[in-house]
Design a protein around this motif. Structure first.
Motif, PDB file in Angstrom:
ATOM      1  N   TRP A 156      77.938  40.993  21.238  1.00 45.53           N
ATOM      2  CA  TRP A 156      77.386  40.083  22.227  1.00 45.53           C
ATOM      3  C   TRP A 156      76.517  39.019  21.542  1.00 45.53           C
ATOM      4  N   GLY A 157      75.750  39.419  20.544  1.00 35.52           N
ATOM      5  CA  GLY A 157      74.937  38.466  19.793  1.00 35.52           C
ATOM      6  C   GLY A 157      75.785  37.491  18.994  1.00 35.52           C
ATOM      7  N   ILE A 158      76.834  37.998  18.354  1.00 36.98           N
ATOM      8  CA  ILE A 158      77.736  37.115  17.601  1.00 36.98           C
ATOM      9  C   ILE A 158      78.387  36.120  18.549  1.00 36.98           C
ATOM     10  N   TRP A 159      78.818  36.603  19.723  1.00 40.94           N
ATOM     11  CA  TRP A 159      79.423  35.716  20.714  1.00 40.94           C
ATOM     12  C   TRP A 159      78.415  34.655  21.164  1.00 40.94           C
ATOM     13  N   GLY A 160      77.160  35.019  21.334  1.00 38.55           N
ATOM     14  CA  GLY A 160      76.130  34.062  21.714  1.00 38.55           C
ATOM     15  C   GLY A 160      75.897  33.009  20.648  1.00 38.55           C
ATOM     16  N   VAL A 161      75.915  33.417  19.374  1.00 30.58           N
ATOM     17  CA  VAL A 161      75.761  32.454  18.278  1.00 30.58           C
ATOM     18  C   VAL A 161      76.936  31.475  18.283  1.00 30.58           C
TER      19      VAL A 161
ATOM     20  N   TRP B  51      68.204  25.386  23.608  1.00 33.67           N
ATOM     21  CA  TRP B  51      69.275  25.647  22.659  1.00 33.67           C
ATOM     22  C   TRP B  51      68.770  26.486  21.488  1.00 33.67           C
ATOM     23  N   ILE B  52      67.586  26.147  20.956  1.00 30.57           N
ATOM     24  CA  ILE B  52      67.008  26.911  19.845  1.00 30.57           C
ATOM     25  C   ILE B  52      66.708  28.343  20.294  1.00 30.57           C
ATOM     26  N   THR B  53      66.211  28.482  21.518  1.00 34.49           N
ATOM     27  CA  THR B  53      65.948  29.812  22.073  1.00 34.49           C
ATOM     28  C   THR B  53      67.239  30.612  22.173  1.00 34.49           C
ATOM     29  N   TRP B  54      68.293  29.969  22.661  1.00 31.62           N
ATOM     30  CA  TRP B  54      69.602  30.612  22.797  1.00 31.62           C
ATOM     31  C   TRP B  54      70.114  31.077  21.441  1.00 31.62           C
ATOM     32  N   LEU B  55      70.059  30.208  20.442  1.00 29.59           N
ATOM     33  CA  LEU B  55      70.543  30.553  19.111  1.00 29.59           C
ATOM     34  C   LEU B  55      69.703  31.668  18.488  1.00 29.59           C
ATOM     35  N   ALA B  56      68.379  31.562  18.602  1.00 26.00           N
ATOM     36  CA  ALA B  56      67.499  32.577  18.007  1.00 26.00           C
ATOM     37  C   ALA B  56      67.693  33.939  18.666  1.00 26.00           C
ATOM     38  N   SER B  57      67.775  33.962  19.994  1.00 16.69           N
ATOM     39  CA  SER B  57      67.943  35.245  20.682  1.00 16.69           C
ATOM     40  C   SER B  57      69.284  35.876  20.341  1.00 16.69           C
ATOM     41  N   SER B  58      70.321  35.064  20.242  1.00 23.15           N
ATOM     42  CA  SER B  58      71.641  35.601  19.894  1.00 23.15           C
ATOM     43  C   SER B  58      71.667  36.134  18.474  1.00 23.15           C
ATOM     44  N   ALA B  59      71.020  35.420  17.551  1.00 20.98           N
ATOM     45  CA  ALA B  59      70.991  35.864  16.159  1.00 20.98           C
ATOM     46  C   ALA B  59      70.219  37.178  16.012  1.00 20.98           C
ATOM     47  N   VAL B  60      69.060  37.257  16.658  1.00 13.98           N
ATOM     48  CA  VAL B  60      68.269  38.489  16.593  1.00 13.98           C
ATOM     49  C   VAL B  60      69.040  39.641  17.227  1.00 13.98           C
ATOM     50  N   GLU B  61      69.709  39.375  18.331  1.00 15.81           N
ATOM     51  CA  GLU B  61      70.491  40.413  19.000  1.00 15.81           C
ATOM     52  C   GLU B  61      71.636  40.900  18.119  1.00 15.81           C
ATOM     53  N   ALA B  62      72.298  39.982  17.420  1.00 17.71           N
ATOM     54  CA  ALA B  62      73.395  40.373  16.532  1.00 17.71           C
ATOM     55  C   ALA B  62      72.881  41.223  15.371  1.00 17.71           C
ATOM     56  N   VAL B  63      71.756  40.839  14.787  1.00 17.63           N
ATOM     57  CA  VAL B  63      71.207  41.577  13.643  1.00 17.63           C
ATOM     58  C   VAL B  63      70.727  42.971  14.073  1.00 17.63           C
ATOM     59  N   LEU B  64      69.984  43.039  15.179  1.00 21.40           N
ATOM     60  CA  LEU B  64      69.525  44.352  15.647  1.00 21.40           C
ATOM     61  C   LEU B  64      70.695  45.228  16.063  1.00 21.40           C
ATOM     62  N   GLY B  65      71.681  44.630  16.695  1.00 17.89           N
ATOM     63  CA  GLY B  65      72.880  45.382  17.072  1.00 17.89           C
ATOM     64  C   GLY B  65      73.601  45.923  15.854  1.00 17.89           C
ATOM     65  N   PHE B  66      73.666  45.118  14.795  1.00 13.65           N
ATOM     66  CA  PHE B  66      74.307  45.562  13.557  1.00 13.65           C
ATOM     67  C   PHE B  66      73.565  46.749  12.955  1.00 13.65           C
ATOM     68  N   ILE B  67      72.236  46.647  12.921  1.00 12.50           N
ATOM     69  CA  ILE B  67      71.441  47.726  12.336  1.00 12.50           C
ATOM     70  C   ILE B  67      71.618  49.017  13.137  1.00 12.50           C
ATOM     71  N   LEU B  68      71.491  48.917  14.460  1.00 15.41           N
ATOM     72  CA  LEU B  68      71.572  50.119  15.290  1.00 15.41           C
ATOM     73  C   LEU B  68      72.987  50.681  15.375  1.00 15.41           C
ATOM     74  N   GLY B  69      73.975  49.805  15.309  1.00 17.31           N
ATOM     75  CA  GLY B  69      75.345  50.255  15.480  1.00 17.31           C
ATOM     76  C   GLY B  69      76.139  50.342  14.205  1.00 17.31           C
ATOM     77  N   TYR B  70      75.463  50.316  13.054  1.00 17.95           N
ATOM     78  CA  TYR B  70      76.202  50.292  11.795  1.00 17.95           C
ATOM     79  C   TYR B  70      77.145  51.483  11.641  1.00 17.95           C
ATOM     80  N   GLY B  71      76.700  52.643  12.020  1.00 21.71           N
ATOM     81  CA  GLY B  71      77.566  53.825  11.878  1.00 21.71           C
ATOM     82  C   GLY B  71      78.869  53.661  12.646  1.00 21.71           C
ATOM     83  N   MET B  72      78.776  53.162  13.861  1.00 21.46           N
ATOM     84  CA  MET B  72      79.965  52.957  14.672  1.00 21.46           C
ATOM     85  C   MET B  72      80.805  51.795  14.131  1.00 21.46           C
ATOM     86  N   ILE B  73      80.139  50.727  13.720  1.00 22.48           N
ATOM     87  CA  ILE B  73      80.851  49.574  13.154  1.00 22.48           C
ATOM     88  C   ILE B  73      81.598  49.992  11.893  1.00 22.48           C
TER      89      ILE B  73
END
Length: 139
Positions: free
Chosen positions: A47-52, A69-91
């Motif tokens: 979802w974060g990657i899609w937002g970026v 726009w900056i808020t949108w990009l920043a929130s999507s980037a943070v969401e993608a990074v946190l999602g990656f960290i939390l979901g790394y095992g599944m990814i």
């Protein structure tokens, strides 16, 4: 506003020590969520990657709504990074296991990001709160 709420939830999942310090019975809730953490992280990562991608494709908003726009990009980037960290095992199990080189790059990226997980969780909570405020002010 949905991005803000989900980002706050993701930040809390990434920095559980914050929640545990405030509520002593929060460990029970975190224990219930832990089996689903990989799926939650995977979903938020995509979802974060899609937002970026959407933010970059809608770069014309930068001229009319730069803060949004900056808020949108920043929130999507943070969401993608946190999602990656939390979901790394599944990814790793679902996507990276098919390519050994991609798996090594994923492990290297996780090794760089994992020590910052708590700080990124705090950033996620702050950016999520800002997204909610910005959606009320600017959208």
């Amino acid at each position: 506003m949905i991005y803000g709420i989900t980002l706050i939830i993701l930040g809390i999942l990434a920095a559980p020590s914050l929640l545990l310090a405030k509520k002593p019975n929060a460990q029970e809730l975190l224990d219930k969520i832990t089996p689903y953490q990989g799926w939650i992280g995977l979903a938020f990562c995509f979802w974060g990657i899609w937002g970026v991608i959407q933010a970059v494709l809608n770069m014309s908003m930068l001229t009319t709504w730069p803060i949004w726009w900056i808020t949108w990009l920043a929130s999507s980037a943070v969401e993608a990074v946190l999602g990656f960290i939390l979901g790394y095992g599944m990814i790793s199990r679902l996507i990276l296991s098919k390519n050994e080189e991609a798996k090594k790059k994923g492990e290297a990226l996780l090794a760089k990001l994992a020590p910052m997980q708590g700080k990124l969780g705090l950033v996620g909570i702050c950016v999520g709160a800002w997204v909610i405020v910005a959606s009320i002010l600017f959208y």
